[in-house]
Write an enzyme that holds these catalytic residues in place. Structure first.
Site, PDB file in Angstrom:
ATOM      1  N   GLU A 164       0.803  -1.287  -0.120  1.00 62.52           N
ATOM      2  CA  GLU A 164       0.027  -0.018   0.013  1.00 62.52           C
ATOM      3  C   GLU A 164       0.808   1.395   0.019  1.00 62.52           C
ATOM      4  OE1 GLU A 164      -2.968  -0.303   3.258  1.00 62.52           O
ATOM      5  OE2 GLU A 164      -3.834  -2.049   2.092  1.00 62.52           O
ATOM      6  N   GLU A 352      -5.476  -8.918   0.995  1.00 65.98           N
ATOM      7  CA  GLU A 352      -6.055  -8.539   2.316  1.00 65.98           C
ATOM      8  C   GLU A 352      -7.573  -8.309   1.870  1.00 65.98           C
ATOM      9  OE1 GLU A 352      -4.320  -5.401   4.494  1.00 65.98           O
ATOM     10  OE2 GLU A 352      -2.403  -6.017   3.969  1.00 65.98           O
TER      11      GLU A 352
END
Ligand SMILES: OC[C@@H]1[C@@H](O)[C@H](O)[C@@H](O)c2nc(CNc3ccccc3)cn21
Length: 446
Positions: A164, A352
């Site tokens: 991220e 995720e």
């Protein structure tokens, strides 16, 4: 009854700072999250990752849980300062030994290791010299990556360079809610550029070292919907899509930052130096897969906010998680379809997906987290639809194996399939653990 392909990978995910503890043991150097969490006022419940789940000392018990869960793969991150306490140079052999032991136990259990090189715990010594704003950190990351490719040349199934980069850039350097806690948009733009360059150097090193396995990067992607079909709301949604999604997708797959965003930032006084042709090629060199972290969508309209002039909305008819995030399973289908069609990645892993709930044991010590089962089921059904329509998705990882340190929220938010009692560090399997165990075994969602 939706079946996933026989070779579809089901896993669970964690990250070093969130589970390991042992923050200053066996030669580990300080990370920016050690510093950030030790600074009063930064963590909502006043806790730190000093102990967290004490995974550093309990990893064998946790691998036994993974084996019982029956997962095909386990995603974890390596703590950079546990390997290089100063960020580069001296190697901490005890740190390396820990990850050798962990991958050895995973191999014994028949579980594929999926390694995230960087999940936010930068060595503090590098932050003291500018952190991700500095070219030195870019170079140090490439050295760190190459060292790990050499040290684990054959054991790792997937390598993820960064987790991220959007969060690292904008939550850590603009919003200030994450380490290092800066609030400077120009810094955030510079950091996003350096993260992409460091990703490119790591991929280059991976190819040069002829490391086994595959390499990619993980982005948190969120569909952005306009609050209304007004022209200004649609434009606001496009700006947010550029800010949250296209800012990293475009350089990685098209070799350019999105033009509309560069122009918007320039108009707001944040001119970004052009990428050179060499930098564009480095960033956009082919990767083997894209990791997507999906949790929620965003609904936006025209607003008066400083840089983006947007306002965020929470649709009243939706359900929300303990993080205040909307539960929107269709968003996983939407983002996989969009990325597949618009960016044509070689392969996709959902690295995720999960939900925070106020889990507590009942009088018999059981945790009936039916809402987590419903969340995971609905998202797996949405993912299955995208797979069924030909999107190249090869795996799915639940966030998370166990409750852990949830960054700015500390230990108060629980995402695990396994409950952690932080006073005793006892692990308690939730109802969702047994539900997911059946999904993994059958490759079917019912
Ligand atoms: O919040 C749950 C997890 C977190 O524990 C992971 O370390 C991280 O990879 C992660 N990313 C998201 C989604 N993106 C996000 C958006 C805004 C702030 C922080 C994360 C959720 N999560």
């Amino acid at each position: 009854m939706p079946y996933f392909p026989e070779d579809f990978i089901f896993g669970v995910a964690t990250a070093s700072y969130q589970i390991e503890g042992a923050w200053n043991e066996d030669g580990k150097g300080e990370s920016i999250w050690d510093r950030f969490a030790h600074t009063p006022g930064n963590i909502q419940d006043g806790t730190t990752g000093d102990v967290a789940c004490d995974h550093y000392h309990r990893f064998e018990e946790d691998v036994a849980l993974l084996k019982e869960l029956g997962v095909d793969a386990y995603r974890f991150s390596i703590s950079w300062p546990r390997i290089f306490p100063e960020g580069r140079g001296r190697v901490n052999e005890k740190g390396l030994d820990f990850y050798r032991s962990l991958t050895g136990k995973l191999q014994e259990a028949g579980i594929k290791p999926v390694v995230t090189l960087y999940h936010w715990d930068l060595p503090q010594k590098l932050q003291d010299k500018g952190g991700w704003e500095s070219q030195e950190t870019v170079e140090a990351f490439a050295e760190y990556a190459r060292f790990l490719f050499q040290s684990f040349a054959k054991e790792v199934f997937l390598w993820i360079t960064h987790n991220e980069p959007w969060v690292v850039s904008f939550v850590g350097h603009y919003e200030g809610r994450h380490a290092p806690g800066k609030r400077d948009f120009k810094s955030a733009l510079q950091v996003s550029r350096n993260l992409l360059l460091s990703h490119g150097l790591a991929v280059q090193a991976f190819r040069e070292e002829k490391t086994l396995g595959s390499i990619g990067i993980t982005l948190n992607l969120t569909p952005v919907h306009p609050f209304s079909d007004s022209e200004e709301d649609i434009l606001a949604a496009k700006r947010c899509d550029g800010y949250f999604n296209r800012w990293f997708l475009d350089p990685l797959f098209k070799g350019e930052f999105p033009e509309d965003m560069l122009l918007w930032y320039e108009k707001k006084g944040f001119a970004l130096p052009q990428l050179s042709e060499e930098e564009k090629s480095l960033i956009a060199q082919p990767i083997d897969f894209l990791g997507i972290n999906y949790y929620f969508r965003r609904v936006v309209g025209k607003g008066e906010g400083a840089i983006f002039e947007v306002e965020f909305f929470n649709p009243p008819q939706s359900e929300y998680t303990d993080m205040g995030w909307e539960i929107y399973p269709e968003g996983l289908y939407e983002i996989v379809k969009r990325v597949s069609e618009e960016y044509q990645p070689e392969d996709i892993y959902i690295t995720e997906n999960g939900i925070a709930l106020p889990d507590q044991p009942d009088s018999k010590g059981r945790i009936n987290d039916q809402k987590r089962i419903d969340y995971l089921r609905s998202h797996l059904l949405a993912l299955h639809r995208a797979v069924d329509e030909g999107c190249p998705v090869s795996g799915y990882f639940v966030w998370s194996l166990m409750d852990n340190f949830e960054w700015g929220f500390g230990l108060s938010k629980r995402f695990g399939l396994v409950y952690v009692d932080y006073t005793t560090l006892q692990r308690i399997k939730k109802a969702s653990f047994y539900w997911y165990q059946k999904v993994v075994k059958s490759k079917r969602v019912d």
